[in-house]
Design a protein around this motif. Structure first.
Motif, mmCIF file in Angstrom:
data_model
loop_
_atom_site.group_PDB
_atom_site.id
_atom_site.type_symbol
_atom_site.label_atom_id
_atom_site.label_comp_id
_atom_site.label_asym_id
_atom_site.label_seq_id
_atom_site.Cartn_x
_atom_site.Cartn_y
_atom_site.Cartn_z
ATOM 1 N N TRP A 190 50.354 -11.492 5.047
ATOM 2 C CA TRP A 190 50.249 -10.545 6.163
ATOM 3 C C TRP A 190 50.553 -9.104 5.759
ATOM 4 O O TRP A 190 50.031 -8.174 6.337
ATOM 5 C CB TRP A 190 51.126 -10.990 7.339
ATOM 6 N N ARG A 191 51.383 -8.917 4.722
ATOM 7 C CA ARG A 191 51.717 -7.551 4.302
ATOM 8 C C ARG A 191 50.503 -6.869 3.673
ATOM 9 O O ARG A 191 50.225 -5.705 3.906
ATOM 10 C CB ARG A 191 52.880 -7.568 3.315
ATOM 11 N N GLU A 192 49.770 -7.676 2.894
ATOM 12 C CA GLU A 192 48.574 -7.151 2.250
ATOM 13 C C GLU A 192 47.512 -6.783 3.294
ATOM 14 O O GLU A 192 46.721 -5.869 3.105
ATOM 15 C CB GLU A 192 48.037 -8.246 1.315
ATOM 16 N N TYR A 193 47.502 -7.526 4.416
ATOM 17 C CA TYR A 193 46.487 -7.325 5.440
ATOM 18 C C TYR A 193 46.854 -6.193 6.405
ATOM 19 O O TYR A 193 45.992 -5.659 7.102
ATOM 20 C CB TYR A 193 46.293 -8.638 6.212
ATOM 21 N N LEU B 236 48.567 -26.018 19.081
ATOM 22 C CA LEU B 236 49.448 -25.437 20.085
ATOM 23 C C LEU B 236 50.352 -24.382 19.457
ATOM 24 O O LEU B 236 50.562 -23.305 20.004
ATOM 25 C CB LEU B 236 50.283 -26.553 20.724
ATOM 26 N N LYS B 237 50.874 -24.723 18.256
ATOM 27 C CA LYS B 237 51.735 -23.760 17.560
ATOM 28 C C LYS B 237 50.951 -22.491 17.223
ATOM 29 O O LYS B 237 51.471 -21.385 17.323
ATOM 30 C CB LYS B 237 52.309 -24.388 16.272
ATOM 31 N N LEU B 238 49.678 -22.659 16.831
ATOM 32 C CA LEU B 238 48.846 -21.496 16.515
ATOM 33 C C LEU B 238 48.693 -20.596 17.740
ATOM 34 O O LEU B 238 48.931 -19.385 17.674
ATOM 35 C CB LEU B 238 47.468 -21.947 16.021
ATOM 36 N N PHE B 239 48.330 -21.206 18.892
ATOM 37 C CA PHE B 239 48.079 -20.404 20.089
ATOM 38 C C PHE B 239 49.367 -19.763 20.607
ATOM 39 O O PHE B 239 49.379 -18.586 20.963
ATOM 40 C CB PHE B 239 47.425 -21.255 21.179
ATOM 41 N N LEU B 240 50.447 -20.556 20.632
ATOM 42 C CA LEU B 240 51.718 -19.996 21.110
ATOM 43 C C LEU B 240 52.182 -18.897 20.165
ATOM 44 O O LEU B 240 52.712 -17.872 20.592
ATOM 45 C CB LEU B 240 52.773 -21.096 21.236
ATOM 46 N N GLY B 241 51.970 -19.110 18.851
ATOM 47 C CA GLY B 241 52.330 -18.097 17.860
ATOM 48 C C GLY B 241 51.545 -16.813 18.091
ATOM 49 O O GLY B 241 52.121 -15.716 18.082
ATOM 50 N N ARG C 40 45.214 -14.930 11.546
ATOM 51 C CA ARG C 40 45.951 -16.181 11.728
ATOM 52 C C ARG C 40 45.008 -17.358 11.967
ATOM 53 O O ARG C 40 45.218 -18.449 11.447
ATOM 54 C CB ARG C 40 46.930 -16.046 12.897
ATOM 55 N N ASN C 41 43.961 -17.118 12.763
ATOM 56 C CA ASN C 41 43.008 -18.200 13.041
ATOM 57 C C ASN C 41 42.299 -18.653 11.773
ATOM 58 O O ASN C 41 42.136 -19.842 11.529
ATOM 59 C CB ASN C 41 41.977 -17.751 14.076
ATOM 60 N N TRP C 42 41.865 -17.672 10.971
ATOM 61 C CA TRP C 42 41.162 -18.016 9.731
ATOM 62 C C TRP C 42 42.090 -18.765 8.765
ATOM 63 O O TRP C 42 41.727 -19.811 8.216
ATOM 64 C CB TRP C 42 40.601 -16.762 9.067
ATOM 65 N N ALA C 43 43.306 -18.219 8.595
ATOM 66 C CA ALA C 43 44.268 -18.858 7.696
ATOM 67 C C ALA C 43 44.543 -20.294 8.148
ATOM 68 O O ALA C 43 44.631 -21.219 7.335
ATOM 69 C CB ALA C 43 45.565 -18.051 7.654
ATOM 70 N N PHE C 44 44.633 -20.475 9.466
ATOM 71 C CA PHE C 44 44.862 -21.808 10.042
ATOM 72 C C PHE C 44 43.718 -22.752 9.673
ATOM 73 O O PHE C 44 43.940 -23.877 9.218
ATOM 74 C CB PHE C 44 44.978 -21.667 11.568
ATOM 75 N N MET C 45 42.488 -22.278 9.877
ATOM 76 C CA MET C 45 41.327 -23.121 9.594
ATOM 77 C C MET C 45 41.306 -23.515 8.111
ATOM 78 O O MET C 45 41.075 -24.668 7.764
ATOM 79 C CB MET C 45 40.019 -22.392 9.942
ATOM 80 N N VAL C 46 41.552 -22.543 7.232
ATOM 81 C CA VAL C 46 41.474 -22.819 5.794
ATOM 82 C C VAL C 46 42.608 -23.752 5.365
ATOM 83 O O VAL C 46 42.393 -24.703 4.613
ATOM 84 C CB VAL C 46 41.507 -21.509 4.988
ATOM 85 N N ARG C 47 43.818 -23.477 5.874
ATOM 86 C CA ARG C 47 44.967 -24.300 5.446
ATOM 87 C C ARG C 47 44.826 -25.747 5.867
ATOM 88 O O ARG C 47 45.376 -26.638 5.215
ATOM 89 C CB ARG C 47 46.263 -23.717 6.022
ATOM 90 N N HIS C 48 44.112 -25.979 6.948
ATOM 91 C CA HIS C 48 43.953 -27.364 7.403
ATOM 92 C C HIS C 48 42.659 -27.999 6.908
ATOM 93 O O HIS C 48 42.372 -29.143 7.230
ATOM 94 C CB HIS C 48 44.038 -27.433 8.929
ATOM 95 N N SER C 49 41.869 -27.241 6.152
ATOM 96 C CA SER C 49 40.598 -27.785 5.663
ATOM 97 C C SER C 49 40.798 -28.507 4.343
ATOM 98 O O SER C 49 41.682 -28.169 3.559
ATOM 99 C CB SER C 49 39.583 -26.659 5.465
ATOM 100 N N ARG C 50 39.957 -29.493 4.110
ATOM 101 C CA ARG C 50 39.969 -30.238 2.857
ATOM 102 C C ARG C 50 38.542 -30.316 2.345
ATOM 103 O O ARG C 50 37.597 -30.428 3.134
ATOM 104 C CB ARG C 50 40.491 -31.670 3.087
ATOM 105 N N GLY D 158 32.723 -15.120 20.599
ATOM 106 C CA GLY D 158 33.428 -14.418 19.551
ATOM 107 C C GLY D 158 33.826 -15.275 18.381
ATOM 108 O O GLY D 158 33.152 -15.345 17.382
ATOM 109 N N ALA D 159 34.884 -15.999 18.503
ATOM 110 C CA ALA D 159 35.580 -16.641 17.399
ATOM 111 C C ALA D 159 35.893 -15.564 16.373
ATOM 112 O O ALA D 159 35.978 -14.389 16.704
ATOM 113 C CB ALA D 159 34.792 -17.780 16.799
ATOM 114 N N ILE D 160 35.998 -15.926 15.156
ATOM 115 C CA ILE D 160 36.461 -14.967 14.157
ATOM 116 C C ILE D 160 35.294 -14.140 13.642
ATOM 117 O O ILE D 160 34.206 -14.624 13.478
ATOM 118 C CB ILE D 160 37.179 -15.717 13.040
#
Lengths: 349, 362
Positions: B22-25, B295-300, B319-329, B360-362
């Motif tokens: 997040w600091r870089e962004y 839920l954690k993503l949306f509340l966050g 955050r949405n993109w990072a979420f999608m990538v971190r949960h992707s395999r 919209g989405a990302i």
């Protein structure tokens, strides 16, 4: 010599290459003896993770050369400036862009807010009538068409604004059988009064409401609102997306607060001229403000298109003269006729 | 010789990883927000391009990062093209509709409104397809991009037909419609010479869908039970019952939350199933975000925006993109020698349609 990897844009296979700068061109060589050189003008920086320098070519879409980030110093002469914010912003720099943009944005919003007010009086009334008759029409079945009621309604308009229902710019007033407490001025000199605004009030309060709407028509507020809505409002809505929603709300309010205040001032003056008491109108506004919940704080009031009814009520109350001999706005018979306007069988044309 | 074999699903060897922070962004987020405000919103096209360029370049797939090559200019022009096409249509409706109403022609106004809605749904489906196609065509990996040769007109028709069925069955058919539409959309997409292949079905999604209908009923029954229990144990003479008041309030909140939560519960499984059912050549995909993760993503997101007085909004895309990538395999292998350049046409209107319809989405 710098060691790097090359994608040729034909397959995904990476090739090991050695890179150097020769005569202002980028020279590439491979172990098998293959070599190539690229004109500096064709090279473009591309996005890469930290620690990597990635170059592309403007003439070969998939061509990518990956070098260690440290190579940037060696290639400094070949590469142009970083593409940062987009070319049009980069050209003038971030801070100047923000300052210029900020000034332009503020002016556009200000002009969008003020211009309709300046333009509206110069729009020929005939244009507004054309737009009005195109949009408004004859209201079909929802119009209350009782002839006696209609005469009484027009008499009430004449009472507060003598001569208003005659001539080319005549105000055309209609009662609509819609169960919402409201009245409105529409394009082309139309004023509509919804049923509860007749059945749940009294002649004097309705006179105040009509005088207010006549004020909107006379001051060309309707034209102003149309210009605001279809001019600047549409433009901002188009580009600004979510961010501009607030800006749009400020400029495209149906009537501005100034418009409302102006119409109120007119209404007070006309009631005085007609010798009709402003008290019932004040009571009506007080009543409405109780229904809608008053005193929402300054910010809320600023964003409201209608000034708070409570504040408006005070303006009408202040104009009440206890020594005046006020006359009722309509006779008993006229008011009875008007009250029944939506209940009598419609007269076939 | 170039085969990347069996990428493990855990640790740093994961085939797909997000490496941004997040600091870089922060400089990107801050300048984007300022420039959008100072340009009456016009900069948002360039802001999107900058955001994606950062996020793609911090998404490692096997041995290299993705690259986003879409530009703000092309998205701006694409938007203008779409608006030029649609604006006369919208303006016409904007005048026609009140004109019909004011003349008391309610049936005609209703008919116009109905046709207008149908056109909107068709264009909404079309826009969704074109947005996917555009995004793939501007996504590069190893110097190769994706795309589609299907213009998406037929997809719009299929979308309209399936949604007509969904509305007519009071949304009961929704899981069938969405899964079929997922397949139709992704089966038309490709990356390089490789076709995406999606084979998603509503199996395993029906019960969670039924839960959305059941949730408010269950909450209501629970509510009556609690109120009855609390009310009976409390004498009328003791005056207003504060516990009962609190319970009623909590139950009202619960009913309001039941439907969104049940819907989220459904979507969590939908995305897991959809990723599992989608392949690209010999690559297979997976997605492991649970309802709780979403839920954690949306509340966050919400909390971040509130704490930062709105500035956090600029981090939602990140955050949405990072979420999608971190949960992707990604599993399986890809032959780099066979992964040749895409021959598909890249759309020129960019995401204009999706923009115009606020998809919209990302």
């Amino acid at each position: 010599m710098i060691e790097g990897k090359l994608y040729d844009g034909v397959t995904a296979h990476p090739h090991d290459v050695r890179v150097s700068v020769e005569d202002g061109r980028l020279a590439l060589a491979q172990d098998g003896g293959w070599n190539d050189s690229v004109e500096a003008a064709l090279l473009k920086r591309r996005d890469a993770p930290t620690g990597m320098l990635r170059l592309g070519r403007s003439d070969l879409p998939g061509w990518r050369l990956m070098l260690p980030a440290a190579a940037e110093a060696d290639l400094a002469g070949l590469l142009g400036a970083h593409d940062r914010y987009g070319r049009w912003i980069d050209r003038i720099g971030l801070v100047p862009a923000l300052v210029v943009g900020g000034v332009i944005t503020a002016s556009v919003v200000a002009i969008g807010y003020l211009a309709p007010h300046w333009i509206a009086p110069h729009v020929p009334m005939s244009w507004e009538r054309n737009v009005g008759s195109a949009i408004v029409g004859d209201f079909g079945e929802i119009r209350c068409r009782d002839a006696r009621g209609q005469r009484a309604l027009e008499a009430l308009v004449e009472r507060v604004s003598p001569g208003a229902t005659r001539g080319p710019d005549a105000i055309k007033v209609a009662a609509l059988n819609v169960p919402i407490f409201n009245a409105a001025a529409l394009p082309g000199g139309y004023i509509v009064v919804f049923r509860p605004a007749i059945t749940e009030t009294n002649p004097d309060a309705l006179a105040g409401v009509l005088a207010h709407e006549i004020g909107h028509v006379r001051h060309r507020h309707v034209t102003e609102a149309l210009i605001r809505e279809f001019g600047i409002g549409a433009l901002i809505r188009l580009f600004a997306g979510g961010v501009g929603a607030n800006a749009e709300q400020i400029v495209s309010l149906s009537y501005t607060r100034d418009n409302e205040a102006e119409a109120d001032t007119d209404a007070i003056a006309e009631l005085r001229r007609a010798n009709v008491s402003p008290k019932p109108t004040a009571d009506l506004f007080t009543h409405l403000s109780k229904i809608t919940g008053e005193e929402r704080g300054y910010t809320a009031e600023f964003l409201e298109s209608h000034p708070l009814s409570g504040k408006r009520a005070r303006a009408f109350t202040a104009s009440f003269d206890p020594k005046a001999h006020y006359q009722p706005a309509l006779s008993r018979d006229q008011w009875d006729a008007l009250s029944d306007i939506c209940w009598k069988r419609p007269i076939k044309k | 010789m170039d085969r990347h074999h069996e990428w493990a699903a855990a640790g740093d060897d994961r085939a797909i990883r997000f490496t941004g922070n997040w600091r870089e962004y922060l400089p990107i987020a801050a300048t984007n927000a300022l420039l959008i405000i100072c340009t009456l919103g016009i900069y948002r096209f360039w802001a999107t391009a900058r955001q994606r360029r950062y996020l793609w370049s911090r998404t490692q797939v096997i041995d290299d990062t993705l690259e986003w090559t879409g530009t703000g200019k092309e998205m701006f022009i694409g938007f203008l093209i779409v608006i030029a096409v649609l604006a006369p249509f919208f303006l016409f409706i904007q005048f026609l509709f009140p004109a019909l109403l004011a003349r008391g022609k309610l049936d005609a106004a209703g008919g116009v409104f109905f046709l207008f809605e149908i056109a909107l749904i068709y264009l909404g489906g079309f826009a969704r397809f074109r947005a996917t196609r555009y995004r793939l065509s501007r996504t590069w990996w190893h110097g190769i991009r994706g795309g589609s040769d299907d213009p998406g007109w037929n997809f719009g028709g299929e979308y309209l037909g399936r949604y007509a069925l969904v509305f007519m069955t009071m949304f009961i058919m929704f899981p069938w419609a969405t899964t079929r539409l997922w397949n139709s959309r992704w089966n038309a997409m490709s990356f390089g010479p490789l076709k995406f292949h999606a084979d998603l079905n509503a199996e395993g999604l029906k019960w969670r869908w039924a839960l959305i209908y059941a949730a408010p009923v269950v909450a209501l029954i629970l509510a009556f039970g609690v109120i009855a229990a609390l009310g009976l144990s409390y004498g009328v003479k003791q005056g207003p019952n504060p516990t009962l008041g609190g319970a009623v309030l909590a139950i009202i909140l619960l009913i309001y939350l039941a439907i969104p939560l049940a819907t989220l519960h459904w979507y969590a499984k939908f995305f897991r199933n959809a990723a599992n059912a989608t392949r690209l050549g010999e690559l297979e995909f997976g997605f492991d975000a649970s309802t709780w993760d979403w839920l954690k993503l949306f509340l966050g997101n919400l909390g971040l925006a509130i704490i930062t007085l709105g500035f956090g909004l600029t981090y939602w895309g990140y955050r949405n993109w990072a979420f999608m990538v971190r949960h992707s395999r990604i599993y399986g292998s890809v032959d780099l020698g066979d992964l040749t350049q895409s021959t598909t046409h890249a759309p020129r209107e960019a995401e204009g349609f999706a923009d115009a319809f606020d998809i919209g989405a990302i």
